[in-house]
Scaffold this motif. Structure first.
Motif, mmCIF file in Angstrom:
data_model
loop_
_atom_site.group_PDB
_atom_site.id
_atom_site.type_symbol
_atom_site.label_atom_id
_atom_site.label_comp_id
_atom_site.label_asym_id
_atom_site.label_seq_id
_atom_site.Cartn_x
_atom_site.Cartn_y
_atom_site.Cartn_z
ATOM 1 N N GLY A 48 -25.324 -9.713 20.621
ATOM 2 C CA GLY A 48 -24.573 -9.300 21.795
ATOM 3 C C GLY A 48 -23.103 -9.079 21.535
ATOM 4 N N ALA A 49 -22.715 -9.027 20.265
ATOM 5 C CA ALA A 49 -21.294 -8.889 19.887
ATOM 6 C C ALA A 49 -20.450 -10.003 20.490
ATOM 7 N N SER A 50 -21.035 -11.208 20.580
ATOM 8 C CA SER A 50 -20.312 -12.348 21.136
ATOM 9 C C SER A 50 -19.131 -12.729 20.254
ATOM 10 N N ALA A 51 -18.114 -13.291 20.876
ATOM 11 C CA ALA A 51 -16.934 -13.733 20.133
ATOM 12 C C ALA A 51 -17.209 -15.030 19.376
ATOM 13 N N ALA A 52 -18.061 -15.881 19.932
ATOM 14 C CA ALA A 52 -18.375 -17.153 19.284
ATOM 15 C C ALA A 52 -19.637 -17.728 19.906
ATOM 16 N N LEU A 53 -20.292 -18.573 19.133
ATOM 17 C CA LEU A 53 -21.404 -19.347 19.691
ATOM 18 C C LEU A 53 -21.492 -20.677 18.958
ATOM 19 N N VAL A 54 -22.025 -21.649 19.662
ATOM 20 C CA VAL A 54 -22.239 -22.978 19.097
ATOM 21 C C VAL A 54 -23.747 -23.199 19.056
ATOM 22 N N ARG A 55 -24.273 -23.368 17.870
ATOM 23 C CA ARG A 55 -25.711 -23.551 17.723
ATOM 24 C C ARG A 55 -26.134 -24.929 18.227
ATOM 25 N N PRO A 56 -27.433 -25.113 18.476
ATOM 26 C CA PRO A 56 -27.901 -26.409 18.981
ATOM 27 C C PRO A 56 -27.508 -27.597 18.109
ATOM 28 N N ILE B 118 -20.616 -23.961 14.342
ATOM 29 C CA ILE B 118 -19.874 -22.920 15.053
ATOM 30 C C ILE B 118 -19.968 -21.603 14.292
ATOM 31 N N MET B 119 -20.199 -20.516 15.029
ATOM 32 C CA MET B 119 -20.239 -19.174 14.461
ATOM 33 C C MET B 119 -19.187 -18.328 15.180
ATOM 34 N N LEU B 120 -18.313 -17.664 14.408
ATOM 35 C CA LEU B 120 -17.292 -16.786 14.971
ATOM 36 C C LEU B 120 -17.598 -15.343 14.574
ATOM 37 N N GLY B 121 -17.471 -14.421 15.518
ATOM 38 C CA GLY B 121 -17.741 -13.014 15.242
ATOM 39 C C GLY B 121 -16.458 -12.223 15.050
ATOM 40 N N MET B 122 -16.456 -11.327 14.062
ATOM 41 C CA MET B 122 -15.301 -10.474 13.808
ATOM 42 C C MET B 122 -15.398 -9.145 14.557
ATOM 43 N N GLN B 123 -16.594 -8.589 14.653
ATOM 44 C CA GLN B 123 -16.764 -7.270 15.256
ATOM 45 C C GLN B 123 -17.105 -7.451 16.729
#
Length: 323
Positions: free
Chosen positions: A95-103, A107-112
């Motif tokens: 979804g082109a998210s800026a960030a998500l926190v997995r269960p 932490i995952m950060l998106g560049m695009q």
């Protein structure tokens, strides 16, 4: 009336903007490189455009590559302060998210990502701060107004300035999905999203050799290219490339001609057209040889000759600004 855009000047940050302030004419292209008119982009609010958002970081070229050129890649984020939580920088998230926190809390950060902000470094800082306080299983669709109010935190404040990124290039987006402990298959909508994302990936590999970093082979389907993100200031790099161009030494090989230059986030990305029949690893030796020639040209501080100045003007005419 659109407000004038101010170029943010920070200690240790050099801005490169050859255009007049966009605010003088709201119908001009926005200097952020989006391709939109200024009044429809950053001129719509009192935003500040940082033309070289990752300046001062050894990872600058890696960050630009992840933002603009690499389809599917991940890298551990080298934070200044050690953390018990793993933070991974990614090219793009679902979804082109800026960030998500997995269960599991990672932490995952998106560049695009889609953003109207003029400071990508601050956007990533805000996304990371949000993720560090968010509950597991949360996602941040976009870094919007109101997020991270208070003291401005940028990547330069958070990352080890001397660290580059340990990039892993992936052939698909399988890393989006965390395998379930009970072996349950992903939901149908997740599988469909993965298939759509995987279908548009262009094969990409890093070209690795002595003196070569942030250079990537890519097969676009009709052509193969080498895209090489360079950290040097624009004028210095153009002058060095002009010296090589005037001597007929700008091509990687006789059949690998120089195609032009992208300008992305304040730095330049030279591009060469390649023979698609050759394996990406076969370009390591030509790239290493070119790196030696370029280093010698960069070290040359004499004035450009008439022929070299004409070559520089020709190179400047082959520049395309990316958003």
């Amino acid at each position: 009336m659109a407000k004038k855009t101010r170029a943010r000047s920070r200690e240790g940050t050099t801005q490169h903007n050859t255009d007049a302030p966009a605010g003088e004419n709201p119908r001009r292209p926005c200097p952020c490189g989006s391709g939109k008119r200024y009044k429809a982009c950053h001129g719509a609010g009192d935003d500040v455009i940082v033309l070289r958002p990752f300046d001062g970081l050894a990872a600058e070229c890696d960050l630009v590559a992840m933002r603009e050129f690499l389809p599917s890649a991940t890298a551990p984020l080298p934070l200044r302060e050690p953390s018990d939580v793993t933070v991974t920088l990614t090219t793009v998230l679902p979804g082109a998210s800026a960030a998500l926190v997995r269960p599991d809390g990672t932490i995952m950060l998106g560049m695009q990502v889609q953003t109207r902000s003029g400071d990508l470094s601050a956007d990533l800082g805000k996304a990371l701060r949000w993720a560090q306080a968010a509950e597991p299983g949360s996602a941040l669709p976009v870094v919007g107004p109101g997020l991270g109010e208070g003291e401005l935190v940028r990547l330069q404040d958070l990352l080890d300035p001397e660290a580059t990124l340990d990039l892993t290039l992936h052939t698909d987006f399988g890393w989006w999905v965390v395998p379930s402990e009970d072996g349950t298959e992903p939901a149908a909508d997740v599988t469909a999203a993965l298939e759509r994302a995987n279908s548009v990936i262009m094969p990409t590999e890093a070209v690795v050799a002595d003196g070569v970093r942030s250079a990537y082979w890519v097969d676009t389907g009709s052509k193969a290219h080498l895209r090489w993100v360079r950290p040097e200031p624009e004028e210095k790099l153009l002058a060095a490339m002009a010296r090589l161009h005037a001597r007929g030494e700008l091509a990687l090989t006789e059949d690998a001609r120089f195609a032009g230059v992208f300008r992305a986030h304040g730095i330049l990305v030279p591009v060469w057209d390649l023979d698609r029949e050759l394996h990406p690893k076969e370009w390591a030796a030509p790239a290493a040889a070119f790196a030696v020639r370029l280093d010698e040209a960069l070290a040359d501080e004499t004035s450009l000759t008439d022929a070299e100045r004409r070559a520089r003007d020709a190179l400047a005419g082959k520049q395309v600004t990316l958003r």
